[in-house]
Design a protein around this motif. Structure first.
Motif, PDB file in Angstrom:
ATOM      1  N   PRO A 147       0.829  -1.209   0.000  1.00 45.70           N
ATOM      2  CA  PRO A 147       0.000   0.000   0.000  1.00 45.70           C
ATOM      3  C   PRO A 147       0.861   1.256   0.000  1.00 45.70           C
ATOM      4  CG  PRO A 147      -0.055  -1.081   2.140  1.00 45.70           C
ATOM      5  CD  PRO A 147       0.638  -2.020   1.214  1.00 45.70           C
ATOM      6  N   SER A 148       0.366   2.308  -0.611  1.00 49.52           N
ATOM      7  CA  SER A 148       1.123   3.565  -0.693  1.00 49.52           C
ATOM      8  C   SER A 148       1.380   4.167   0.677  1.00 49.52           C
ATOM      9  CB  SER A 148       0.374   4.569  -1.571  1.00 49.52           C
ATOM     10  OG  SER A 148      -0.932   4.810  -1.052  1.00 49.52           O
ATOM     11  N   SER A 149       0.599   3.768   1.682  1.00 50.42           N
ATOM     12  CA  SER A 149       0.789   4.291   3.025  1.00 50.42           C
ATOM     13  C   SER A 149       2.007   3.715   3.724  1.00 50.42           C
ATOM     14  CB  SER A 149      -0.457   4.008   3.877  1.00 50.42           C
ATOM     15  OG  SER A 149      -0.707   2.606   3.942  1.00 50.42           O
ATOM     16  N   CYS A 150       2.586   2.654   3.149  1.00 52.50           N
ATOM     17  CA  CYS A 150       3.755   2.018   3.766  1.00 52.50           C
ATOM     18  C   CYS A 150       4.979   2.907   3.562  1.00 52.50           C
ATOM     19  CB  CYS A 150       3.988   0.634   3.153  1.00 52.50           C
ATOM     20  SG  CYS A 150       5.348  -0.276   3.921  1.00 52.50           S
ATOM     21  N   ASP A 151       5.685   3.206   4.638  1.00 54.25           N
ATOM     22  CA  ASP A 151       6.871   4.046   4.565  1.00 54.25           C
ATOM     23  C   ASP A 151       7.890   3.443   3.596  1.00 54.25           C
ATOM     24  OD1 ASP A 151       8.584   6.243   6.189  1.00 54.25           O
ATOM     25  OD2 ASP A 151       9.832   4.514   5.743  1.00 54.25           O
ATOM     26  N   PRO A 152       8.536   4.266   2.730  1.00 55.76           N
ATOM     27  CA  PRO A 152       9.505   3.723   1.762  1.00 55.76           C
ATOM     28  C   PRO A 152      10.629   2.926   2.410  1.00 55.76           C
ATOM     29  CG  PRO A 152       8.942   5.993   1.207  1.00 55.76           C
ATOM     30  CD  PRO A 152       8.308   5.709   2.535  1.00 55.76           C
ATOM     31  N   GLY A 153      11.073   3.350   3.596  1.00 58.12           N
ATOM     32  CA  GLY A 153      12.134   2.605   4.263  1.00 58.12           C
ATOM     33  C   GLY A 153      11.697   1.214   4.664  1.00 58.12           C
ATOM     34  N   LEU A 154      10.474   1.102   5.199  1.00 60.39           N
ATOM     35  CA  LEU A 154       9.942  -0.203   5.587  1.00 60.39           C
ATOM     36  C   LEU A 154       9.627  -1.027   4.348  1.00 60.39           C
ATOM     37  CD1 LEU A 154       9.086  -2.048   7.890  1.00 60.39           C
ATOM     38  CD2 LEU A 154       6.814  -0.998   7.817  1.00 60.39           C
TER      39      LEU A 154
END
Length: 648
Positions: A248-255
């Protein structure tokens, strides 16, 4: 609670009062039971000795219970304590263990996807557990869980976790009568586990990646393939390293980068230990850049090599050395035209219709306002899109392509695409494609699916940067591999034409980017195993080496196969020759068999190297024996006189 565990002797199930069934799995049934001797409720697991593989299951549970007790003695509160275990009179096996008050992680995931931070905290707890587990030894190898899944992770009210069913599949792997793959949970099994059934520490790390994906997205990364009851389609997709579903787009890019690293197709690109995963998750939780995120840069910037010197001017270069410049007027192959915006079409229509100067001025002013608003809107979309570009994965490419097309339709000039989106998107798409390219360069297995991922990524890179010669070179190189692979499925009459097409793609790639060794590695693959052109193979390897590539085991094996093939051909030709001609063919075969053995010697278990070494050594002995026989018959053999004619 503590107490000595009974691991041997006869177990008396009548000492427990069954209250309710907790669950049933492949190995047995777990009940909530009252234990009057202790005055507590326990989890009582019953494993039947009869039925299919009953003895193997009992043995596995015995080993798992011992491992669980060993681990809990060092790290209490991470696995349920085993109170007692043993076989009943009928041979069935029982384990009485601590009843943990908690919810299975799978239940939490089914209820709602977790916030990224909460998911990372739970994943970190599991990673810390694996660090401790893998650090122990059962006397021979590290202890592995090897059946990690959400149903085996209990989440307590205080946020702590307990891990269930420790070590069962690890024990099964030691039983040669049955592969552990029969008991692996396919949705959480690594591609390697599904492929060969062997248990590795990396299996636990892959399973953790799948669970973390589920926690942040609410679905399995391969949920689109979970279409049958026995998970055959799912297992096939995982083995083929099909792209997982988008996060999902809500997932932080680092994670997101950490999750993608855990589920990378090639094991060498994944985290190599649970401690590495734990360190990256801590970085994310502390607000620092994760290792996975920092690695998400253009791979070619680290590995691109430049030739030490360009080809000599005027050199006679054949197609096996395609380093001459492109013909005058050559245009880089372009991607399909981008869709025109509605406003652009409207402007064209107005110019065709024409009108009075006043109307045109008013229409022009209105259009300028509309154009400015449209460009601003596209720019805002571009800024939002750029926040996700660095975390794009192969499964995200179609959506990214659609978003770029949307920006172009939204604004007449779509300035946001060339000014803001083009360079970051080209870099990310090239980075995705370079995974397959560099894996092949580093002698790792690259599947057709991975080449198709690279092809799709480069198509988008060419869409936004149609004049980039290096992107075009990569695209032609990837196309060459896909054509090469497709040729293997064709009939003999079509295969050669397809192989020639693959070589043409590699040659075009080399001309677009003369500094890259990769096209020559592609040509070497075709010449070594498809067209059997040994002389061209040698040139290909030399050309790659001139561009900074260091030949390794693959090239030694390719040359070894080439010498073997040439030796077999010379040996076959000697059968129809006589006299000095036969001697020359045999001497040539002996020389090539000797070179073949030298190439394969020391390669160990690299593919069929040991078998090929033995084959070439045997061939060398056979040819030398024939040569010695000819020496014994000299000078008669020199003139083609046979033993029968000599005896007359």
């Amino acid at each position: 609670m503590s107490g000595a565990v009974q691991v041997t002797g006869v177990f008396d199930p009548a000492a427990y009062v069954i209250k309710a069934r907790i669950g049933t799995g492949q190995f047995g049934t777990v009940h909530r039971a009252w234990w009057p001797a202790r005055g507590i409720d326990v989890a009582l697991k019953h494993v039947r000795a009869d039925g299919p593989d009953g003895g193997i299951k009992v043995h596995a549970e015995e080993h798992g219970a011992a491992l669980q007790q060993h681990f809990s003695s060092r790290y209490p509160d991470l696995v349920p304590e085993v109170f007692e275990c043993g076989r009943a009179d009928g041979g069935d096996y029982y384990i009485a263990m601590e009843l943990v008050d908690g919810r299975p992680l799978g239940e939490l995931i089914r209820a709602s996807r977790l916030a990224p931070r909460e998911a990372a905290e739970l994943a970190l707890a599991v990673a810390d557990f694996l660090v401790k587990l893998h650090g122990l030894s059962d006397g021979q190898e590290p202890i592995l869980h090897s059946d990690l899944k959400p149903e085996h992770v209990l989440v307590r009210a205080d946020g702590g976790i307990r891990i269930l069913d420790l070590g069962i599949a690890k024990s099964l792997q030691a039983d040669k009568s049955l592969t552990s793959n029969a008991w692996a949970s396919a949705p959480y099994a690594s591609p390697e586990r599904l492929d060969d059934g062997q248990v590795r520490a990396g299996d636990d790390l892959w399973a953790l990646g799948v669970m973390l994906f589920e926690m942040v997205s609410g679905v399995h990364p391969y949920h689109q393939y979970m279409s049958d009851d026995n998970n055959a389609t799912l297992a096939r997709a995982i083995r083929r390293t099909e792209p997982p579903a988008p996060l999902p787009s809500s997932c932080d890019p680092g994670l997101a980068a950490a999750i993608c690293k855990m589920l990378a197709p090639q094991p060498v690109h994944r985290y190599q230990s649970a401690s590495e995963i734990a360190a990256d998750l801590r970085s994310f939780l502390d607000g620092r850049e994760t290792l996975a995120r920092s690695e998400n840069v253009r791979a070619s910037s680290r590995t691109q090599v430049i030739p030490s010197s360009p080809p000599a001017a005027g050199a006679d270069l054949s197609d096996t050395v395609p380093t001459e410049p492109l013909p005058a007027g050559y245009r880089v192959p372009s991607a399909p035209d981008a869709p025109r915006s509605r406003l652009a079409r409207s402007l064209t229509a107005i110019r065709r219709v024409g009108s009075s100067p006043g109307v045109l001025r008013r229409a022009g002013a209105a259009l300028l306002i509309v154009i400015a608003l449209a460009e601003a809107s596209a720019w805002v979309r571009a800024e939002r899109f750029l926040q996700r570009v660095g975390g794009l994965q192969p499964s995200d490419v179609p959506a990214a392509r659609a978003e770029v097309d949307r920006m172009r339709r939204l604004a007449p000039f779509a300035l946001a695409v060339p000014l803001r989106v083009r360079d970051p998107l080209r870099e990310q798409m090239t980075s995705l494609a370079d995974r397959a390219i560099l894996d092949f360069r580093n002698d790792l297995l690259v599947t057709e699916v991975q080449w198709r991922h690279a092809q799709t990524s480069l198509a988008l890179a060419m869409n936004v940067a149609p004049n980039d010669r290096q992107v075009a070179a990569r695209a032609r190189y990837v196309d060459g591999h896909l054509v090469r692979i497709a040729a293997q499925r064709q009939s003999a009459s079509i295969r050669q034409a397809r192989l020639n097409e693959a070589k043409s793609r590699f040659i075009e790639s080399a001309r677009l980017d003369p500094s890259s060794p990769d096209p020559y590695l592609g040509l070497a693959r075709v010449n070594a195993y498809e067209t059997r052109d040994f002389e061209a193979l040698q040139v290909n390897i030399t050309e790659a080496e001139a561009r900074g590539y260091k030949p390794g085991r693959r090239e030694r094996a390719q040359l070894g196969d080439g010498f073997k093939f040439r030796a077999e051909r010379a040996l076959a030709q000697s059968r129809s020759a006589s006299g000095e001609g036969r001697r020359r063919f045999l001497e040539s075969a002996a020389s090539d068999y000797e070179s073949c053995a030298a190439k394969f010697e020391g390669l160990g278990g690299y593919f069929d190297s040991e078998r090929n070494l033995a084959y070439c050594e045997k061939g060398l002995v056979r040819v030398k024996t024939e040569l010695q026989g000819m020496e014994a018959r000299w000078p008669f053999s020199l003139f083609g006189i046979t033993d029968a004619r000599r005896s007359r």
